[in-house]
Design a protein around this motif. Sequence first.
Motif, mmCIF file in Angstrom:
data_model
loop_
_atom_site.group_PDB
_atom_site.id
_atom_site.type_symbol
_atom_site.label_atom_id
_atom_site.label_comp_id
_atom_site.label_asym_id
_atom_site.label_seq_id
_atom_site.Cartn_x
_atom_site.Cartn_y
_atom_site.Cartn_z
ATOM 1 N N GLU A 25 -17.389 -15.056 11.262
ATOM 2 C CA GLU A 25 -16.729 -13.898 10.521
ATOM 3 C C GLU A 25 -16.416 -13.969 9.008
ATOM 4 O OE1 GLU A 25 -14.495 -10.340 10.319
ATOM 5 O OE2 GLU A 25 -15.913 -11.028 11.904
ATOM 6 N N ASN A 188 -5.975 -17.587 23.158
ATOM 7 C CA ASN A 188 -7.348 -17.037 23.444
ATOM 8 C C ASN A 188 -8.036 -17.697 24.568
ATOM 9 O OD1 ASN A 188 -8.323 -15.378 20.827
ATOM 10 N ND2 ASN A 188 -6.695 -16.778 20.196
ATOM 11 N N LEU A 199 -6.197 -13.141 25.029
ATOM 12 C CA LEU A 199 -7.137 -12.478 23.783
ATOM 13 C C LEU A 199 -8.352 -13.286 23.923
ATOM 14 C CD1 LEU A 199 -4.328 -12.897 20.948
ATOM 15 C CD2 LEU A 199 -5.334 -11.079 21.765
ATOM 16 N N GLN A 202 -13.239 -13.076 19.494
ATOM 17 C CA GLN A 202 -13.798 -12.070 18.736
ATOM 18 C C GLN A 202 -12.930 -10.826 18.299
ATOM 19 O OE1 GLN A 202 -15.320 -13.463 21.366
ATOM 20 N NE2 GLN A 202 -16.846 -14.306 20.656
ATOM 21 N N GLU A 203 -11.820 -10.990 18.947
ATOM 22 C CA GLU A 203 -10.710 -9.924 18.713
ATOM 23 C C GLU A 203 -9.610 -10.560 17.569
ATOM 24 O OE1 GLU A 203 -10.571 -7.383 22.761
ATOM 25 O OE2 GLU A 203 -9.060 -9.023 22.412
ATOM 26 N N SER A 204 -9.315 -11.873 17.997
ATOM 27 C CA SER A 204 -8.134 -12.504 17.243
ATOM 28 C C SER A 204 -8.679 -12.815 15.744
ATOM 29 C CB SER A 204 -7.552 -13.649 18.125
ATOM 30 O OG SER A 204 -8.466 -14.543 18.286
#
Length: 233
Positions: A25, A188, A199, A202-204
Amino acid sequence: MSAIPHRTALVIGASRGLGLVLADELVRRGWLVSATTRQSGGELRAHADAWNGQLTVESLEMTSPAQLAALRKRLEANHCRLDLLFVNAAIDRGNLPIHEVSTDMFTEVMITNALSPLRALETLRGLVVPGGTVAVMSSDQGSISRNTEGGYELYKASKAALNQLMRSYATRHAGDGQTKLLIDPGHNQTQLGGPGAPLIPQESIPAVVDVLEAQAGAPGLQFLDLHGETVPW
């Protein structure tokens, strides 16, 4: 017009899970990232190959002071200056009540989850620029006031110890001009969090990076979740 320099980050513990997604990210947002793994090859190496030089891999066993010192020397030799130093490393040895935890297990978890992250910060903090950020992946499991349900006593204790040690670190280095963060990424679906977690990284993790970027330059130590909200101690 001169080009805007890349922001630089070092992610400790990025072989899989949250750390790997964090490294990706940051690169996706234009950071130059070095990331560590204990073993050669694997997912991190494949991701680094795909990022064409924006992501580099360093070998590190974080529990080894000698390897931490060697990593610092390698980074110094490359004139590395960091805008972000992020330590992501934790282990869990199961859901045992504390009286069933062996001394060896207790020692292993505390060294990995509490002592070693602070050793990493102390060894590498000199590479972080004034106004840069040092951050550690914590958990709301380390919140004493939120410990109202049973289970995972050793893991909770290790994260509470991590948080307390980070408070001491922040007090000792209060005047260094660096932002200091403990991050709770939520529960997660990772090897540590299990497949039933609500979770996915890739979202958190994009939300976590939003918090890191928003808090850059903020004074003092904060314990924040992935939404930027304060987690109670």
